[in-house]
Motif scaffolding. Structure first.
Motif, mmCIF file in Angstrom:
data_model
loop_
_atom_site.group_PDB
_atom_site.id
_atom_site.type_symbol
_atom_site.label_atom_id
_atom_site.label_comp_id
_atom_site.label_asym_id
_atom_site.label_seq_id
_atom_site.Cartn_x
_atom_site.Cartn_y
_atom_site.Cartn_z
ATOM 1 N N GLY A 65 0.823 -1.197 0.000
ATOM 2 C CA GLY A 65 0.000 0.000 0.000
ATOM 3 C C GLY A 65 0.853 1.241 0.000
ATOM 4 N N ALA A 66 0.181 2.366 -0.102
ATOM 5 C CA ALA A 66 0.903 3.632 -0.103
ATOM 6 C C ALA A 66 0.342 4.526 0.975
ATOM 7 C CB ALA A 66 0.773 4.302 -1.459
ATOM 8 N N GLY A 67 1.200 5.241 1.611
ATOM 9 C CA GLY A 67 0.760 6.190 2.630
ATOM 10 C C GLY A 67 1.428 7.521 2.371
ATOM 11 N N ALA A 82 8.422 -6.066 6.024
ATOM 12 C CA ALA A 82 7.746 -4.952 5.367
ATOM 13 C C ALA A 82 8.808 -3.887 5.103
ATOM 14 C CB ALA A 82 6.643 -4.393 6.259
ATOM 15 N N LYS A 84 9.424 -0.049 3.912
ATOM 16 C CA LYS A 84 8.860 1.269 3.605
ATOM 17 C C LYS A 84 9.882 2.044 2.819
ATOM 18 C CE LYS A 84 5.460 1.899 6.708
ATOM 19 N NZ LYS A 84 4.562 2.873 7.231
ATOM 20 N N THR A 132 10.929 -3.436 8.630
ATOM 21 C CA THR A 132 10.362 -3.946 9.883
ATOM 22 C C THR A 132 9.802 -5.348 9.638
ATOM 23 O OG1 THR A 132 8.126 -3.140 9.442
ATOM 24 C CG2 THR A 132 9.612 -1.622 10.593
ATOM 25 N N THR A 139 -5.169 -4.400 10.316
ATOM 26 C CA THR A 139 -5.119 -3.213 11.167
ATOM 27 C C THR A 139 -6.474 -3.048 11.852
ATOM 28 O OG1 THR A 139 -5.908 -1.741 9.423
ATOM 29 C CG2 THR A 139 -3.518 -2.042 9.600
ATOM 30 N N LYS A 181 -2.995 5.955 15.231
ATOM 31 C CA LYS A 181 -4.311 5.871 14.588
ATOM 32 C C LYS A 181 -4.578 4.401 14.315
ATOM 33 C CE LYS A 181 -2.207 6.575 10.019
ATOM 34 N NZ LYS A 181 -2.216 7.287 8.744
ATOM 35 N N ASP A 196 4.877 2.587 12.896
ATOM 36 C CA ASP A 196 5.073 3.972 12.425
ATOM 37 C C ASP A 196 5.283 5.024 13.501
ATOM 38 O OD1 ASP A 196 4.991 3.181 9.859
ATOM 39 O OD2 ASP A 196 2.914 3.769 9.482
HETATM 40 P P1 ADP Z 1 -1.079 4.228 6.557
HETATM 41 O O1 ADP Z 1 -0.524 3.845 7.899
HETATM 42 O O2 ADP Z 1 -1.602 5.613 6.543
HETATM 43 O O3 ADP Z 1 -2.080 3.212 6.070
HETATM 44 P P2 ADP Z 1 1.496 3.409 5.530
HETATM 45 O O4 ADP Z 1 2.366 3.987 4.488
HETATM 46 O O5 ADP Z 1 2.034 3.373 6.919
HETATM 47 O O6 ADP Z 1 0.128 4.232 5.509
HETATM 48 O O7 ADP Z 1 1.094 1.949 5.126
HETATM 49 C C1 ADP Z 1 0.713 1.593 3.814
HETATM 50 C C2 ADP Z 1 0.128 0.197 3.820
HETATM 51 O O8 ADP Z 1 1.112 -0.764 4.238
HETATM 52 C C3 ADP Z 1 -1.039 0.020 4.772
HETATM 53 O O9 ADP Z 1 -1.998 -0.815 4.147
HETATM 54 C C4 ADP Z 1 -0.437 -0.680 5.954
HETATM 55 O O10 ADP Z 1 -1.400 -1.464 6.626
HETATM 56 C C5 ADP Z 1 0.624 -1.535 5.322
HETATM 57 N N1 ADP Z 1 1.733 -1.780 6.276
HETATM 58 C C6 ADP Z 1 2.500 -0.862 6.872
HETATM 59 N N2 ADP Z 1 3.413 -1.414 7.690
HETATM 60 C C7 ADP Z 1 3.202 -2.759 7.621
HETATM 61 C C8 ADP Z 1 3.813 -3.906 8.267
HETATM 62 N N3 ADP Z 1 4.812 -3.795 9.129
HETATM 63 N N4 ADP Z 1 3.319 -5.136 7.961
HETATM 64 C C9 ADP Z 1 2.295 -5.265 7.075
HETATM 65 N N5 ADP Z 1 1.695 -4.240 6.453
HETATM 66 C C10 ADP Z 1 2.127 -3.000 6.712
#
Ligand code: ADP
Ligand code: MG
Length: 346
Positions: A65-67, A82, A84, A132, A139, A181, A196
């Motif tokens: 996904g993207a945040g 995971a 980032k 990580t 979530t 959140k 995060d």
């Molecule tokens: P947000 O938290 O606003 O959803 P993020 O960039 O933090 O944006 O996350 C993007 C996507 O990656 C989200 O769907 C999130 O659930 C997933 N994600 C983030 N960290 C992990 C992780 N450690 N393991 C699995 N999925 C993750």
């Protein structure tokens, strides 16, 4: 002879050793890192290298996904991880890199059951990434808002206790989450894993928020922002300053998570950002008249959402309060929804 040498060294050291900063203010994490660096510059840079992962060693898989960050990928590095990858399009200066390294350095100080496992980071621009452990669960956001799962009072309390435990640990380490959140809280077989923490400033830097013409507020973010943050939002836009985060603003966000667990929706649901900003900034809260829960349960919301930061409890006190909530034995139904559980007290 040991005592002699120890007392001998303390008398000279005490003059030089900088006082460790443990204040409640918003700069705790930054100050602490700087203090650390000042104290042990060599050790600090050595241990930073230890967490440096060469980008080539990572096997990057599907995008999850993207945040605000950039993108998150499933990957492989000595197991499932995971990754980032920060979107560094807008920034290529030393200062930002230093900032990123500093935030990464707060990450490596964390070891707690309820916090995501930090494995390392790629710190050579333009490839900046944080690695990580991969969370296999969902979530809380997905469970509450997408799957519409109902959390009974017992489960709500147990989840909240774990969040408070992880957050209490972070605060004890002088780390502010800044982005607590439900999207950043995973539930894996009943275990809470928070992600995060402490990365908000870097993500903000990455995304060039400042060039937006509107406030650039992602949906579902505003209701986590404490009044002091909402009020500094304008100033932040104008002067490009940091928001006034503090331990108490994390507690405010926890209050919102507690509300979501209880109600299955966000406070101020369906209202436009301007209306929420206006209300929160004035100290108005989401009315709880329709929430069928005990006084104690509502009091937690009122405490966490206190207008003045100093009136909000810390996580130690919250854990105390949560622990004292009446524990209902599951006599009737294991999936008893919260809005029917009013009788829990009587
Ligand atoms: P947000 O938290 O606003 O959803 P993020 O960039 O933090 O944006 O996350 C993007 C996507 O990656 C989200 O769907 C999130 O659930 C997933 N994600 C983030 N960290 C992990 C992780 N450690 N393991 C699995 N999925 C993750
Ligand atoms: Mg996230």
């Amino acid at each position: 002879e040991r005592t002699a040498s120890v007392s001998g060294s303390t008398s000279t050291d005490s003059d030089r050793t900088p006082v460790r900063v443990d204040s409640q203010d918003s700069q705790v994490s930054d100050t602490e890192t700087i203090t650390d660096g000042h104290r042990w510059p060599r050790q600090n840079s050595l241990s930073m290298r230890e967490w440096d992962i060469p980008y080539d060693e990572l096997q990057i898989g599907d995008e999850i996904g993207a945040g605000r960050f950039g993108k998150v990928y499933r990957g492989y590095w000595h197991g499932d991880v995971a990754i980032k990858v920060l979107n560094m399009e807008y920034v290529n200066d030393e200062k930002t890199l230093e900032h990123f390294k500093m935030e990464v350095s707060t990450f490596r100080k964390t070891r707690h059951e309820n916090l995501v496992l930090f494995m390392g980071a790629c710190m050579k621009p333009p490839r900046l990434a944080i690695v990580t452990s991969l969370s296999k669960g969902n979530t809380l956001y997905t469970l509450i808002h997408l799957r519409k799962d109902k959390f009974n009072m017992n489960k709500t309390t147990i989840v909240a206790q774990q969040i408070a435990q992880g957050m209490g640990y972070l605060h004890a380490k002088g780390i502010l989450h800044k982005d607590l959140k439900t999207k950043n809280i995973f539930l894996e077989n009943g275990k809470v894993v928070i992600t995060d923490f402490g990365l908000f400033s870097v993500t903000k830097l990455c995304h060039g928020n400042r060039k937006g013409d509107s406030l650039g507020i992602p949906p579902g973010w505003l209701c986590y922002l404490a009044p002091e943050l909402v009020r500094s939002l304008h100033a932040h836009q104008a002067h490009n300053e940091d928001l006034a985060f503090g331990k108490a603003s994390d507690v405010y966000a926890f209050g919102t998570v507690w509300y979501e667990l209880l109600c299955g929706e966000w406070p101020f649901k369906g209202q436009p950002p301007e209306a929420i900003i206006w209300q929160v900034g004035k100290g108005m809260k989401q009315p709880l008249a329709n929430l069928q829960a005990s006084r104690d349960v509502k009091d937690i919301l009122m405490l966490c959402w206190s207008f003045h930061a100093k009136d909000r409890p810390d996580f130690i006190r919250l854990l105390n309060i949560l622990d004292k909530l009446p524990k209902k034995r599951l006599a009737r139904s294991p999936s008893h929804p919260i809005h029917l559980s009013r009788s829990a007290e009587s």
